[in-house]
Motif scaffolding. Structure first.
Motif, PDB file in Angstrom:
ATOM      1  N   CYS A 117       0.857  -1.180   0.000  1.00 38.20           N
ATOM      2  CA  CYS A 117       0.000   0.000   0.000  1.00 38.20           C
ATOM      3  C   CYS A 117       0.896   1.234   0.000  1.00 38.20           C
ATOM      4  CB  CYS A 117      -0.928   0.005   1.215  1.00 38.20           C
ATOM      5  SG  CYS A 117      -1.977   1.483   1.323  1.00 38.20           S
ATOM      6  N   SER A 118       0.761   2.070  -1.003  1.00 36.02           N
ATOM      7  CA  SER A 118       1.614   3.245  -1.126  1.00 36.02           C
ATOM      8  C   SER A 118       1.233   4.354  -0.151  1.00 36.02           C
ATOM      9  CB  SER A 118       1.541   3.782  -2.559  1.00 36.02           C
ATOM     10  OG  SER A 118       0.203   4.117  -2.911  1.00 36.02           O
ATOM     11  N   THR A 119       0.072   4.243   0.488  1.00 34.25           N
ATOM     12  CA  THR A 119      -0.368   5.286   1.423  1.00 34.25           C
ATOM     13  C   THR A 119       0.211   5.074   2.815  1.00 34.25           C
ATOM     14  OG1 THR A 119      -2.431   5.512   0.168  1.00 34.25           O
ATOM     15  CG2 THR A 119      -2.372   6.451   2.393  1.00 34.25           C
ATOM     16  N   TYR A 124       0.057  -6.124   2.474  1.00 32.68           N
ATOM     17  CA  TYR A 124      -1.132  -6.846   2.905  1.00 32.68           C
ATOM     18  C   TYR A 124      -1.393  -8.026   1.975  1.00 32.68           C
ATOM     19  CZ  TYR A 124      -1.985  -2.603   5.611  1.00 32.68           C
ATOM     20  OH  TYR A 124      -1.866  -1.547   6.470  1.00 32.68           O
ATOM     21  N   ARG A 129      -5.925  -5.860   0.678  1.00 35.84           N
ATOM     22  CA  ARG A 129      -5.089  -4.983  -0.139  1.00 35.84           C
ATOM     23  C   ARG A 129      -5.741  -3.622  -0.400  1.00 35.84           C
ATOM     24  NH1 ARG A 129      -7.819  -8.309  -3.563  1.00 35.84           N
ATOM     25  NH2 ARG A 129      -8.680  -7.397  -5.477  1.00 35.84           N
ATOM     26  N   PRO A 131      -7.447  -0.077   0.450  1.00 42.50           N
ATOM     27  CA  PRO A 131      -7.311   0.809   1.620  1.00 42.50           C
ATOM     28  C   PRO A 131      -8.486   0.748   2.571  1.00 42.50           C
ATOM     29  CG  PRO A 131      -6.551   1.936  -0.360  1.00 42.50           C
ATOM     30  CD  PRO A 131      -7.144   0.626  -0.812  1.00 42.50           C
ATOM     31  N   CYS A 136      -7.022   2.263   6.096  1.00 43.32           N
ATOM     32  CA  CYS A 136      -5.777   2.963   5.793  1.00 43.32           C
ATOM     33  C   CYS A 136      -5.787   4.409   6.286  1.00 43.32           C
ATOM     34  CB  CYS A 136      -5.522   2.923   4.282  1.00 43.32           C
ATOM     35  SG  CYS A 136      -3.918   3.549   3.782  1.00 43.32           S
TER      36      CYS A 136
END
Length: 305
Positions: A117-119, A124, A129, A131, A136
């Motif tokens: 997750c880029s945030t 995950y 996966r 958000p 997230c």
């Protein structure tokens, strides 16, 4: 004159000897019910047997070690890419775990890949996966500074209360409806006009109906209908009246799902100048022809409201 020695006469080669030499070139199919001879037999990389064209596949000759060659190939690829967990049984020592606090799935394995997750900068499983699935927005990203965290619930409540006061004082003329007629005759005319245009539950008796103007405050809510005229049962609580009003204006209402105050809807009584409590009765705090406004995120009812 010396006689020349005649060249040696080679013995004729028999067909039996030639047949043996030809047998060394190919081989007999090793499938149980097939004895056909093939000059170019196929070699099974799993059981290392030799088979004819019809029985060359693992399925064709019912290989006792089916799949071993594919597993070895995957293991070799894993070693080349420096990923020792691929092709092995996932354990806590050879694989990582999904970052969701309630998930025990091992990721980065042959059977379960990991999704980053880029945030929040965490990895995950496929189930978590997205958000929204791992919450997230409420997770501090890995490597983020503590001082960069978002506002707390108390900050949101104070901001909402200040927004409500500002809306009630400085912007009342722009946001709230125009004052109702002051004379009894004009109020009666306005109430009759309201009754003609109002909508509501037909099961509510006429003597139990209370007619109200309902609006959704645009700065805090999103509705398909910004305002409307409705009737309700005067014996209802403000909480039930709010549910019906939100349904009439098509405003998203998540009050019954829990969550924080930033997502809750509240009822503001224009004539009373305050937020109404959910447990209050409509007939005790509202009058015919009054106006209520639906707001979101203004916090709980306080004495200062």
């Amino acid at each position: 004159m010396a006689s020349s020695t005649p060249p040696p006469v080679s013995e004729p080669q028999s067909f039996t000897a030639m047949d043996k030499e030809m047998l060394n070139i190919g081989g007999t199919c090793q499938y149980l019910t097939c004895d056909s001879y093939d000059f170019l037999p196929f070699r099974c990389e799993s059981c290392h047997g030799r088979f004819c064209q019809d029985h060359r596949t693992e399925t064709g000759h019912k290989c006792a070690h089916a799949g071993e060659w594919a597993a070895k190939r995957l293991q070799q690829q894993a070693n080349r890419t420096s990923s020792p967990s691929l092709g092995q049984k996932p354990t806590l020592l050879t694989a990582s775990q999904c970052s969701h606090p309630q998930c025990k799935t091992l990721i980065d394995t042959l059977n379960s890949v990991g999704v980053a997750c880029s945030t929040c900068n965490r990895k995950y499983c496929l189930k978590h996966r997205i958000p929204e699935d791992h919450d997230c927005k409420n997770i501090i990203p890995v490597g983020a500074r503590q001082g960069l965290r978002g506002p707390t619930q108390a900050d949101k409540a104070r901001s909402a209360l200040g927004r409500l006061k500002l809306w009630g004082k400085e912007k009342q003329a722009a946001v709230l409806p125009k004052p109702k007629p002051s004379t009894a005759a004009s109020r009666a005319v306005a109430l009759n006009q309201l009754k003609r245009t109002a909508k509501g539950d037909e099961k509510v008796p006429l003597d139990k109906r209370i007619y109200l103007h309902v609006e959704a405050e645009a700065n805090t809510t999103t509705s398909k209908l910004p305002k409307g005229a409705f009737w309700y049962n005067k014996a209802w609580s403000i909480g039930r009246l709010l549910d019906d009003a939100a349904k009439g204006l098509q405003v998203q209402n998540v009050n019954n799902r829990g969550g924080g105050e930033e997502e809750r809807l509240r009822v503001f009584h224009v004539e009373g100048g305050r937020l109404l409590e959910f447990a209050e009765k409509a007939e005790d705090v509202l009058a015919q022809g009054n106006t209520i406004v639906l707001l979101r995120g203004v916090g709980p009812v306080t004495a200062a409201a």
